[in-house]
Design a protein around this motif. Structure first.
Motif, mmCIF file in Angstrom:
data_model
loop_
_atom_site.group_PDB
_atom_site.id
_atom_site.type_symbol
_atom_site.label_atom_id
_atom_site.label_comp_id
_atom_site.label_asym_id
_atom_site.label_seq_id
_atom_site.Cartn_x
_atom_site.Cartn_y
_atom_site.Cartn_z
ATOM 1 N N ARG A 48 0.872 -1.256 0.110
ATOM 2 C CA ARG A 48 -0.001 -0.142 -0.026
ATOM 3 C C ARG A 48 0.733 1.337 -0.085
ATOM 4 N NH1 ARG A 48 -1.999 0.695 4.371
ATOM 5 N NH2 ARG A 48 -1.221 -0.799 5.690
ATOM 6 N N TYR A 49 2.226 1.202 0.238
ATOM 7 C CA TYR A 49 2.960 2.266 0.433
ATOM 8 C C TYR A 49 4.514 1.839 0.157
ATOM 9 C CZ TYR A 49 3.733 0.920 5.317
ATOM 10 O OH TYR A 49 3.879 0.235 6.347
ATOM 11 N N LYS A 50 5.348 2.907 -0.287
ATOM 12 C CA LYS A 50 6.643 2.613 -0.342
ATOM 13 C C LYS A 50 7.388 3.133 0.831
ATOM 14 C CE LYS A 50 10.454 4.769 -2.598
ATOM 15 N NZ LYS A 50 10.849 6.210 -3.293
ATOM 16 N N LEU A 51 8.146 1.990 1.339
ATOM 17 C CA LEU A 51 8.824 1.975 2.648
ATOM 18 C C LEU A 51 10.317 1.872 2.222
ATOM 19 C CD1 LEU A 51 9.266 1.704 5.762
ATOM 20 C CD2 LEU A 51 8.737 -0.784 5.607
ATOM 21 N N CYS A 52 10.953 2.996 2.670
ATOM 22 C CA CYS A 52 12.619 2.865 2.283
ATOM 23 C C CYS A 52 13.179 3.828 3.035
ATOM 24 C CB CYS A 52 12.655 3.526 0.779
ATOM 25 S SG CYS A 52 14.289 3.085 0.322
ATOM 26 N N SER A 53 14.391 3.806 3.413
ATOM 27 C CA SER A 53 15.328 4.705 4.197
ATOM 28 C C SER A 53 15.724 5.635 3.388
ATOM 29 C CB SER A 53 16.555 3.703 4.854
ATOM 30 O OG SER A 53 16.905 2.726 3.857
ATOM 31 N N PHE A 54 15.494 5.741 2.112
ATOM 32 C CA PHE A 54 16.153 6.781 1.238
ATOM 33 C C PHE A 54 14.764 7.195 0.483
ATOM 34 C CE2 PHE A 54 20.724 5.367 -0.309
ATOM 35 C CZ PHE A 54 21.266 5.781 0.960
ATOM 36 N N ASP A 55 14.788 8.183 -0.162
ATOM 37 C CA ASP A 55 13.685 8.965 -0.948
ATOM 38 C C ASP A 55 14.777 9.714 -2.419
ATOM 39 O OD1 ASP A 55 11.651 10.175 -1.938
ATOM 40 O OD2 ASP A 55 11.635 11.856 -0.526
ATOM 41 N N CYS A 56 15.343 8.747 -3.127
ATOM 42 C CA CYS A 56 16.005 8.974 -4.069
ATOM 43 C C CYS A 56 15.408 10.184 -5.129
ATOM 44 C CB CYS A 56 16.696 8.046 -5.017
ATOM 45 S SG CYS A 56 17.416 6.953 -3.637
ATOM 46 N N TYR A 61 9.818 4.747 -8.346
ATOM 47 C CA TYR A 61 8.551 4.487 -7.788
ATOM 48 C C TYR A 61 7.863 5.876 -6.997
ATOM 49 C CZ TYR A 61 8.947 -0.563 -7.954
ATOM 50 O OH TYR A 61 8.934 -1.837 -8.426
ATOM 51 N N GLY A 62 8.570 6.959 -7.431
ATOM 52 C CA GLY A 62 8.203 8.128 -6.911
ATOM 53 C C GLY A 62 8.544 8.505 -5.468
ATOM 54 N N ARG A 63 8.047 9.439 -4.812
ATOM 55 C CA ARG A 63 8.521 9.805 -3.441
ATOM 56 C C ARG A 63 8.296 8.669 -2.563
ATOM 57 N NH1 ARG A 63 9.558 15.405 -2.503
ATOM 58 N NH2 ARG A 63 10.630 14.315 -0.844
ATOM 59 N N GLN A 229 28.967 -1.133 -10.918
ATOM 60 C CA GLN A 229 28.219 -0.931 -12.086
ATOM 61 C C GLN A 229 27.610 0.368 -11.897
ATOM 62 O OE1 GLN A 229 25.109 -4.069 -11.548
ATOM 63 N NE2 GLN A 229 26.356 -5.561 -12.782
ATOM 64 N N ILE A 230 27.898 1.116 -12.962
ATOM 65 C CA ILE A 230 27.258 2.635 -13.179
ATOM 66 C C ILE A 230 26.323 2.550 -14.159
ATOM 67 C CG2 ILE A 230 29.348 3.707 -12.103
ATOM 68 C CD1 ILE A 230 29.780 4.480 -14.950
ATOM 69 N N TYR A 231 25.000 3.358 -13.981
ATOM 70 C CA TYR A 231 24.137 3.557 -14.864
ATOM 71 C C TYR A 231 23.618 5.033 -14.614
ATOM 72 C CZ TYR A 231 21.426 1.243 -11.369
ATOM 73 O OH TYR A 231 20.773 0.949 -9.991
ATOM 74 N N SER A 232 22.564 5.361 -15.337
ATOM 75 C CA SER A 232 21.896 6.504 -15.192
ATOM 76 C C SER A 232 20.390 6.245 -15.144
ATOM 77 C CB SER A 232 22.091 7.499 -16.231
ATOM 78 O OG SER A 232 21.736 8.904 -15.779
ATOM 79 N N THR A 233 19.640 7.134 -15.237
ATOM 80 C CA THR A 233 18.047 6.793 -14.999
ATOM 81 C C THR A 233 17.322 7.107 -16.302
ATOM 82 O OG1 THR A 233 16.235 7.167 -13.516
ATOM 83 C CG2 THR A 233 17.639 8.916 -13.890
ATOM 84 N N ASP A 234 16.436 6.163 -16.845
ATOM 85 C CA ASP A 234 15.672 6.384 -17.918
ATOM 86 C C ASP A 234 14.242 6.456 -17.484
ATOM 87 O OD1 ASP A 234 17.530 6.088 -19.699
ATOM 88 O OD2 ASP A 234 17.533 4.091 -19.449
ATOM 89 N N TYR A 235 13.760 6.181 -16.262
ATOM 90 C CA TYR A 235 12.469 6.276 -16.094
ATOM 91 C C TYR A 235 11.732 7.696 -15.655
ATOM 92 C CZ TYR A 235 12.917 1.286 -15.295
ATOM 93 O OH TYR A 235 13.076 -0.184 -15.303
ATOM 94 N N PRO A 236 10.775 7.761 -15.696
ATOM 95 C CA PRO A 236 10.067 9.148 -15.273
ATOM 96 C C PRO A 236 10.533 9.048 -13.730
ATOM 97 C CG PRO A 236 8.279 7.660 -16.198
ATOM 98 C CD PRO A 236 9.589 6.835 -16.416
ATOM 99 N N VAL A 237 10.839 10.333 -13.141
ATOM 100 C CA VAL A 237 11.424 10.433 -11.824
ATOM 101 C C VAL A 237 10.481 11.460 -11.121
ATOM 102 C CG1 VAL A 237 13.825 9.810 -12.710
ATOM 103 C CG2 VAL A 237 12.954 12.267 -12.779
ATOM 104 N N PRO A 238 10.718 11.420 -9.782
ATOM 105 C CA PRO A 238 9.640 12.164 -9.104
ATOM 106 C C PRO A 238 9.962 13.813 -9.119
ATOM 107 C CG PRO A 238 11.152 10.882 -7.735
ATOM 108 C CD PRO A 238 11.321 10.623 -8.977
ATOM 109 N N GLU A 239 11.113 14.156 -9.412
ATOM 110 C CA GLU A 239 11.752 15.359 -9.350
ATOM 111 C C GLU A 239 12.059 16.169 -10.850
ATOM 112 O OE1 GLU A 239 11.489 16.940 -6.755
ATOM 113 O OE2 GLU A 239 11.163 15.286 -5.352
#
Ligand code: SF4
Length: 270
Positions: A48-56, A61-63, A229-239
């Protein structure tokens, strides 16, 4: 050492648009992954919610809805439910390459993570011995002995390091207050067979320029993982303001970091 200085760059600001929906069950996929092949996902986290110690800033998955270094067990699947779901999924999809612990946040926050990892490894050995076990973790629990003891169960323990200093950690990963950059690095230094994963981004916050880049390279050298491994991001991002680092830039960065550290650096992109 600023790998992108003076380069002709295509400004590629990722759209602030709808992010991916959360996973709705304990298993998901299989999905084709650039890092682990055909992957059966395992979600030990709430649905039901995203649980994380980060908010990248780049999280697809958004915020983060609940940002902390602990979990409410009432919202999490039981060990036996996870085993039942993984067994059923492996029967349905016998050709997967990996079983990957990831999902709606940070999987090691599940208090029974070590016990569940051991049980899934045993199940894999019994019914799908050729399938690899992978973990995507943000490394914020790598200083905990119980978590570290479970990591050797994974063929691919892939832990995140985007920042070489506390300031960049705060800007990119926006951690829970209990998280410290120092404890992340101390934990990572003790993980055998470690694969570090770093998401490189540019724009409003960047880890590919000047002192932040140099600090990240120094931290990699200190940690001395088996591979990076280095990569960047392709997905829609929250910011808004998050810019993708392009493949030719990733390739150049991999060459520079290999030269500076002697580590094996793989640049990945779609
Ligand atoms: S650590 Fe992973 S799940 Fe957590 S906010 Fe960052 S990208 Fe998202």
């Amino acid at each position: 050492m600023t790998p992108l200085a003076g380069w002709p760059r295509v400004c590629y600001t990722l759209a602030k648009m709808s992010v991916l929906p959360l996973e709705t069950g304990i298993t998901y996929g299989p999905i084709r992954s650039r890092r682990v092949g055909l992957s059966l996902g395992v979600n030990l986290l709430p649905t039901r919610y995203k649980l994380c110690s980060f908010d990248c800033v780049y999280c697809h998955y958004g915020r983060t809805h609940v940002k902390r270094l602990s979990a409410d067990p009432r919202d999490l699947p039981l060990s036996r439910e996870v085993l039942r779901a993984v067994r059923a999924a492996l029967r349905k999809y016998p050709r997967v390459d990996t079983i990957t612990f990831s999902g709606n946040g940070e999987p090691t926050l599940h208090p029974a993570f070590p016990k569940i990892a051991a049980a899934v490894a045993k199940l894999r050995d019994e019914i799908a011995p050729n399938v690899k076990l992978a973990l995507f973790s943000n490394a914020t629990t790598a200083h905990r002995e119980s978590v570290r003891e479970a990591l050797p169960l994974f063929d691919l323990p892939m832990l995140k390091l985007d920042a070489g200093d506390p300031h960049t950690l705060a800007a990119i990963n926006r951690p829970a207050p209990e998280v410290s950059w120092e404890s992340i690095v101390a934990g990572l230094r003790q993980v055998p067979n470690l694969v570090i994963q770093s998401v490189l981004i540019d724009g409003d916050v960047s880890n590919v320029k000047g002192a932040t880049f140099e600090a990240w390279v120094d931290a990699l050298a200190q940690i001395n993982p088996a591979r990076v491994q280095i990569y960047s991001t392709d997905y829609p991002v929250p910011e808004s303001g998050v810019e993708r680092v392009l493949p030719y830039e990733l390739k150049r960065i991999a060459e520079i970091v290999e030269e500076c550290t002697g580590l094996q650096i793989d640049a990945l992109w779609f």
